[in-house]
Design an enzyme around this catalytic site. Structure first.
Site, PDB file in Angstrom:
ATOM      1  N   ASN A   7     -13.502  10.879 -11.797  1.00 46.04           N
ATOM      2  CA  ASN A   7     -12.399  10.222 -12.572  1.00 46.04           C
ATOM      3  C   ASN A   7     -13.178   9.835 -13.796  1.00 46.04           C
ATOM      4  OD1 ASN A   7     -10.569   8.638 -13.916  1.00 46.04           O
ATOM      5  ND2 ASN A   7      -9.927   7.234 -12.332  1.00 46.04           N
ATOM      6  N   LYS A  14     -16.352   7.648 -12.469  1.00 52.29           N
ATOM      7  CA  LYS A  14     -16.094   7.092 -11.035  1.00 52.29           C
ATOM      8  C   LYS A  14     -16.209   8.431 -10.179  1.00 52.29           C
ATOM      9  CE  LYS A  14     -12.900   3.341 -11.678  1.00 52.29           C
ATOM     10  NZ  LYS A  14     -11.637   2.705 -11.574  1.00 52.29           N
ATOM     11  N   ARG A  91      -9.208  13.651 -11.658  1.00 58.58           N
ATOM     12  CA  ARG A  91      -7.979  12.820 -11.980  1.00 58.58           C
ATOM     13  C   ARG A  91      -7.989  13.190 -13.302  1.00 58.58           C
ATOM     14  NH1 ARG A  91      -7.198   6.968 -14.323  1.00 58.58           N
ATOM     15  NH2 ARG A  91      -5.097   7.015 -14.065  1.00 58.58           N
ATOM     16  N   HIS A 181       0.678   6.905 -12.994  1.00 56.90           N
ATOM     17  CA  HIS A 181       0.117   6.378 -11.629  1.00 56.90           C
ATOM     18  C   HIS A 181       1.258   7.390 -10.523  1.00 56.90           C
ATOM     19  CE1 HIS A 181      -0.144   2.205 -12.927  1.00 56.90           C
ATOM     20  NE2 HIS A 181      -1.148   2.486 -12.898  1.00 56.90           N
ATOM     21  N   GLY A 213      -2.650  -2.507 -14.356  1.00 56.08           N
ATOM     22  CA  GLY A 213      -1.640  -1.639 -14.832  1.00 56.08           C
ATOM     23  C   GLY A 213      -0.716  -1.477 -13.942  1.00 56.08           C
ATOM     24  N   ARG A 242      -0.769  -5.521 -21.052  1.00 52.83           N
ATOM     25  CA  ARG A 242       0.298  -4.952 -21.597  1.00 52.83           C
ATOM     26  C   ARG A 242       1.480  -5.504 -21.756  1.00 52.83           C
ATOM     27  NH1 ARG A 242      -1.178   0.336 -18.547  1.00 52.83           N
ATOM     28  NH2 ARG A 242      -3.110   0.743 -19.166  1.00 52.83           N
ATOM     29  N   ASP A 284      -5.942 -11.697 -14.950  1.00 54.93           N
ATOM     30  CA  ASP A 284      -6.118 -11.433 -13.347  1.00 54.93           C
ATOM     31  C   ASP A 284      -5.363 -12.647 -12.525  1.00 54.93           C
ATOM     32  OD1 ASP A 284      -7.521 -12.159 -10.738  1.00 54.93           O
ATOM     33  OD2 ASP A 284      -8.674 -10.760 -11.358  1.00 54.93           O
ATOM     34  N   GLY A 332      -3.588  -3.705  -6.622  1.00 56.64           N
ATOM     35  CA  GLY A 332      -4.501  -4.804  -6.394  1.00 56.64           C
ATOM     36  C   GLY A 332      -3.502  -6.223  -6.148  1.00 56.64           C
ATOM     37  N   GLY A 334      -0.198  -5.788  -5.509  1.00 58.54           N
ATOM     38  CA  GLY A 334       0.751  -5.794  -4.309  1.00 58.54           C
ATOM     39  C   GLY A 334       0.143  -5.693  -3.170  1.00 58.54           C
ATOM     40  N   GLU A 335      -1.127  -5.338  -3.152  1.00 54.25           N
ATOM     41  CA  GLU A 335      -1.788  -5.365  -1.639  1.00 54.25           C
ATOM     42  C   GLU A 335      -2.267  -6.538  -1.153  1.00 54.25           C
ATOM     43  OE1 GLU A 335      -4.753  -2.006  -1.868  1.00 54.25           O
ATOM     44  OE2 GLU A 335      -3.454  -0.860  -2.678  1.00 54.25           O
ATOM     45  N   GLU A 385      -5.499   6.668  -4.288  1.00 51.13           N
ATOM     46  CA  GLU A 385      -5.544   7.813  -5.033  1.00 51.13           C
ATOM     47  C   GLU A 385      -6.812   9.089  -5.019  1.00 51.13           C
ATOM     48  OE1 GLU A 385      -5.068   4.732  -8.051  1.00 51.13           O
ATOM     49  OE2 GLU A 385      -3.934   6.234  -9.245  1.00 51.13           O
TER      50      GLU A 385
HETATM   51  P1  ADP Z   1      -6.176  -1.277 -11.831  1.00 55.57           P
HETATM   52  O1  ADP Z   1      -4.835  -1.135 -12.669  1.00 55.57           O
HETATM   53  O2  ADP Z   1      -7.166  -1.779 -12.996  1.00 55.57           O
HETATM   54  O3  ADP Z   1      -6.698  -0.109 -10.792  1.00 55.57           O
HETATM   55  P2  ADP Z   1      -6.120  -2.796  -9.408  1.00 55.57           P
HETATM   56  O4  ADP Z   1      -5.064  -2.144  -8.644  1.00 55.57           O
HETATM   57  O5  ADP Z   1      -7.339  -2.928  -8.960  1.00 55.57           O
HETATM   58  O6  ADP Z   1      -5.919  -2.405 -11.098  1.00 55.57           O
HETATM   59  O7  ADP Z   1      -5.492  -4.295  -9.540  1.00 55.57           O
HETATM   60  C1  ADP Z   1      -6.328  -5.271 -10.108  1.00 55.57           C
HETATM   61  C2  ADP Z   1      -5.606  -6.675 -10.246  1.00 55.57           C
HETATM   62  O8  ADP Z   1      -5.407  -7.058  -8.601  1.00 55.57           O
HETATM   63  C3  ADP Z   1      -6.579  -7.806 -10.700  1.00 55.57           C
HETATM   64  O9  ADP Z   1      -6.271  -7.861 -12.085  1.00 55.57           O
HETATM   65  C4  ADP Z   1      -5.972  -9.002  -9.855  1.00 55.57           C
HETATM   66  O10 ADP Z   1      -5.166  -9.784 -10.741  1.00 55.57           O
HETATM   67  C5  ADP Z   1      -5.346  -8.468  -8.619  1.00 55.57           C
HETATM   68  N1  ADP Z   1      -5.869  -8.844  -7.352  1.00 55.57           N
HETATM   69  C6  ADP Z   1      -6.970  -8.266  -6.912  1.00 55.57           C
HETATM   70  N2  ADP Z   1      -7.102  -9.209  -5.620  1.00 55.57           N
HETATM   71  C7  ADP Z   1      -5.992 -10.086  -5.645  1.00 55.57           C
HETATM   72  C8  ADP Z   1      -5.897 -11.105  -4.713  1.00 55.57           C
HETATM   73  N3  ADP Z   1      -6.681 -11.415  -3.668  1.00 55.57           N
HETATM   74  N4  ADP Z   1      -4.805 -12.018  -4.973  1.00 55.57           N
HETATM   75  C9  ADP Z   1      -4.041 -11.882  -6.034  1.00 55.57           C
HETATM   76  N5  ADP Z   1      -4.429 -10.747  -7.132  1.00 55.57           N
HETATM   77  C10 ADP Z   1      -5.421 -10.020  -6.748  1.00 55.57           C
END
Ligand code: ADP
Length: 397
Positions: A7, A14, A91, A181, A213, A242, A284, A332, A334-335, A385
């Site tokens: 990537n 990456k 990617r 995505h 994002g 954004r 964040d 991030g 969602g998980e 991904e």
């Molecule tokens: P990117 O779009 O950069 O790939 P990610 O999918 O890695 O982003 O998501 C990053 C975001 O996930 C971070 O900005 C953070 O807000 C959120 N995040 C990560 N861990 C946690 C957590 N334990 N609780 C809440 N939010 C989290």
């Protein structure tokens, strides 16, 4: 098959080396500050982690060379020679209307990727640099594959991708919804079908990729039929920095009042808006939740705005598909963020969504997080991904 997934960004790269049979990550890392002062990281199970500064990386070619040197290092590497790498998967952000699938890269494909540069002027040139660097360092004998962020969404019907602008702007200038995505939405919707034990052709799914994002996608019968990002990744739900969807009339008003040119205005929309802009605290979600819990009202509003935005897209896409079998949370937020998942799903009981608070109180693992009698299932599926890129690459090679 061993696939090197790349990537490439303008000053970073990456990488992951994956075994597609076992789906194991053999090694991974990051080259940063390419063309500046070169930073290199490398991690492999059971090996010494490398975190090196001031590594000579004037171009992406030296970065790829550094990756290969680490991978074949007699003591710390994971392969005996570069010949063990069967293919490279890249990617690529934008494939325009040219690429509805991943493709093996040749001169013609490279020219078509270059033709897509006006659609993604910040990203595609860097992706192409990555491809050229691999050819230069690894030789023409190693097959390379391009996996596009936009490709999965090329199945959207005209009614979902056409903007209500003069039609010439679509015909002449290619202005339409592309969506992004795609690799993530494709991966998690395939996993959802496996988890539900149903053929993907029979399912209506809503995939919520919520990270820095964020985008939501409506996937019917395994095909993307709508998605929240648009011509660029600026559209859709509010994101880390954004704005997401907004009234275009605001641009002229703010540009006049603050003496901004369009570049400055777009920088505000891309880098200073979203939950960061509303809260004034952070992009964040961990920081936002902490601030909200300490009584910060704007942090609370930013989180509410985000949840409300995602909830509205879920409702819209259920309407667009005439129903929904499952909603998927990934990336991030969602998980990892059980509170946000709960806030988004609550109030959707009228359409058959009922969460199980205990099942929802987990992070980063595949799980059904809706109640057993929930008509619409809610799934937590960590995205991958890199694995998707490796599998698509292996399939084409
Ligand atoms: P990117 O779009 O950069 O790939 P990610 O999918 O890695 O982003 O998501 C990053 C975001 O996930 C971070 O900005 C953070 O807000 C959120 N995040 C990560 N861990 C946690 C957590 N334990 N609780 C809440 N939010 C989290």
């Amino acid at each position: 098959m061993k696939v090197l997934v790349i990537n490439a960004g303008s000053s970073s790269l990456k990488y992951q080396l994956l075994d597609t049979a076992s789906q194991d990550v053999l090694a991974k890392g990051l080259c940063e500050r390419i063309g500046i002062d070169g930073k290199f990281t490398y991690k492999a199970p059971g090996k010494t982690t490398i975190d090196a500064r001031s590594v000579a990386m004037p171009t992406h070619s030296e970065a790829i060379q550094a990756v290969l040197d680490a991978l074949v290092d007699p003591g710390n590497g994971v392969i005996a020679s570069m010949r063990e790498i069967d293919a490279v998967g890249h990617r690529v952000v934008h494939g325009g209307e040219t690429f509805a699938h991943s493709v093996r890269i040749d001169d013609q494909v490279l020219a078509a990727m270059e033709a897509c540069i006006p659609l993604a002027p910040l990203h595609n040139p860097a992706n192409i640099l990555g491809v050229k660097a691999c050819s230069a360092v690894m030789g023409a004998g190693v097959p390379q594959v391009a996996v596009f962020d936009t490709a999965f969404h090329q199945t959207m019907p005209p009614v979902a991708y056409t903007y209500a602008l003069p039609y010439e702007y679509y015909q002449q200038d290619k202005v339409r919804r592309y969506g992004f995505h795609g690799t993530s939405h494709k991966y998690v919707t395939q996993r959802a079908a496996d988890m539900l034990g149903k053929p993907i052709e029979s399912l209506k799914l809503i995939s919520c990729h919520l990270g820095n994002g964020s985008s939501v996608a409506a996937v019917a019968g395994g095909k993307s039929v709508d998605t929240s990002m648009g011509f660029t990744p600026l559209a859709g739900v509010p994101m880390g920095t954004r704005s997401g969807d907004l009234d275009a009339g605001i641009l002229e008003y703010l540009m006049n009042r603050h003496g901004m040119d369009i570049k400055e205005m777009l920088s505000v929309l891309n880098k200073k808006s979203g939950v960061q802009g509303v809260s004034g605290v952070s992009s964040d979600f961990r920081d936002l939740c902490a601030a909200r819990d300490e009584g910060n009202e704007r942090a609370a509003l930013a989180l509410d705005l985000f949840n409300y935005g995602v909830k509205k897209y879920i409702g819209a896409y259920a309407a667009a598909m005439g129903g929904v079998d499952a909603v998927i949370f990934t990336a991030g937020v969602g998980e990892n963020d059980a509170d946000q998942r709960m806030a988004i799903a609550s109030g959707l009981e009228f359409m058959g969504i009922r969460m199980d608070p205990d099942a929802n109180s987990i992070r980063g693992k595949e799980a059904i997080i809706s109640a057993i009698d929930s008509k619409v299932k809610v799934l937590l599926i960590p995205t991958n991904e890199e694995l998707m890129i490796a599998l698509e690459t292996a399939a084409l090679v």
